[in-house]
Design a protein around this motif. Structure first.
Motif, PDB file in Angstrom:
ATOM      1  N   GLY A   1       0.963  -8.301 -26.257  1.00 15.28           N
ATOM      2  CA  GLY A   1       1.685  -8.984 -27.323  1.00 15.28           C
ATOM      3  C   GLY A   1       2.533  -7.981 -28.080  1.00 15.28           C
ATOM      4  O   GLY A   1       2.595  -6.803 -27.719  1.00 15.28           O
ATOM      5  N   GLN A   2       3.174  -8.471 -29.116  1.00 14.03           N
ATOM      6  CA  GLN A   2       3.980  -7.616 -29.978  1.00 14.03           C
ATOM      7  C   GLN A   2       3.778  -8.061 -31.415  1.00 14.03           C
ATOM      8  O   GLN A   2       3.313  -9.178 -31.669  1.00 14.03           O
TER       9      GLN A   2
ATOM     10  N   ARG B   1       9.832 -13.385 -22.475  1.00 12.01           N
ATOM     11  CA  ARG B   1       9.355 -12.172 -21.800  1.00 12.01           C
ATOM     12  C   ARG B   1       8.041 -11.710 -22.427  1.00 12.01           C
ATOM     13  O   ARG B   1       7.234 -11.060 -21.785  1.00 12.01           O
ATOM     14  N   ASN B   2       7.867 -12.027 -23.676  1.00 11.00           N
ATOM     15  CA  ASN B   2       6.618 -11.787 -24.392  1.00 11.00           C
ATOM     16  C   ASN B   2       6.146 -13.148 -24.903  1.00 11.00           C
ATOM     17  O   ASN B   2       6.907 -13.862 -25.543  1.00 11.00           O
TER      18      ASN B   2
END
Length: 192
Positions: A51-52, A74-75
């Motif tokens: 994750g971010q 993309r995430n």
């Protein structure tokens, strides 16, 4: 909208389960602080969930990269603070998770408004610990709507804790492993 009553220390296990049961879904997770965002990210990394984060300590270029990756899919996992809830447009968010109940009831509306936009359906679930119940009451007063409670049976709750991939402090798993591989003490040699 739904709320699940979960102990503060158990929230990461329920987040792991929700993500694991919805691997292709785009999930936006809200926490109260930037430190908390990084801790939740680290907890998910321990169970191999990428994750971010997005919060006030990120510079604008980094925020743009993170948001671009999340918008494009993309995430799939983004952990954000309330600063990030306002004014951002993210299409196709399947779940909003209030990992922490918001300190300000109006932030609840901004958070859950990130999913189910336009004609699309989305889901919002709040993890509410016993100490956060007063915050839940304030949210319900603010929205003039009681939030549906997700009844979690005791067995389901325990299974969620037991089935985690995070064994850093899973004492039940450590006991099971010790019982499966008992350590036999070596016999001492007698001195002659």
């Amino acid at each position: 909208h739904a709320v699940a009553f979960i102990k503060m220390d158990d929230k990461r296990f329920f987040l792991e389960r929700l993500i694991g049961e919805n691997p292709e879904k785009k999930i936006l997770i809200f926490v109260r602080t930037k430190v908390r965002a990084e801790r939740v990210l680290a907890a998910m990394a321990r169970v191999n969930i990428a994750g971010q984060t997005i919060h006030g300590d990120k510079d604008q270029d980094e925020r743009n990269r993170v948001m671009s990756a999340f918008r494009a899919g993309r995430n799939k996992i983004l952990i954000a603070t309330d600063v990030s809830a306002r004014g951002i447009d993210i299409p196709n968010v399947d779940f909003v998770v209030n990992y922490d109940m918001p300190d300000e009831p109006e932030n609840y509306v901004h958070r859950v408004g990130r999913t189910g936009r336009g004609k699309q359906k989305g889901q919002a679930v709040s993890f509410c610990s016993p100490e956060e119940k007063p915050l839940l009451v304030e949210v319900e007063k603010y929205t003039y709507t009681p939030i549906q409670v997700m009844d979690i049976e005791w067995n389901t709750y325990q299974d969620t804790l037991d089935l985690t991939e995070d064994t850093t402090d899973n004492w039940k798993q450590l006991i099971k492993e010790a019982e499966a591989n008992p350590h036999k003490p070596k016999k001492k040699k007698k001195k002659k």
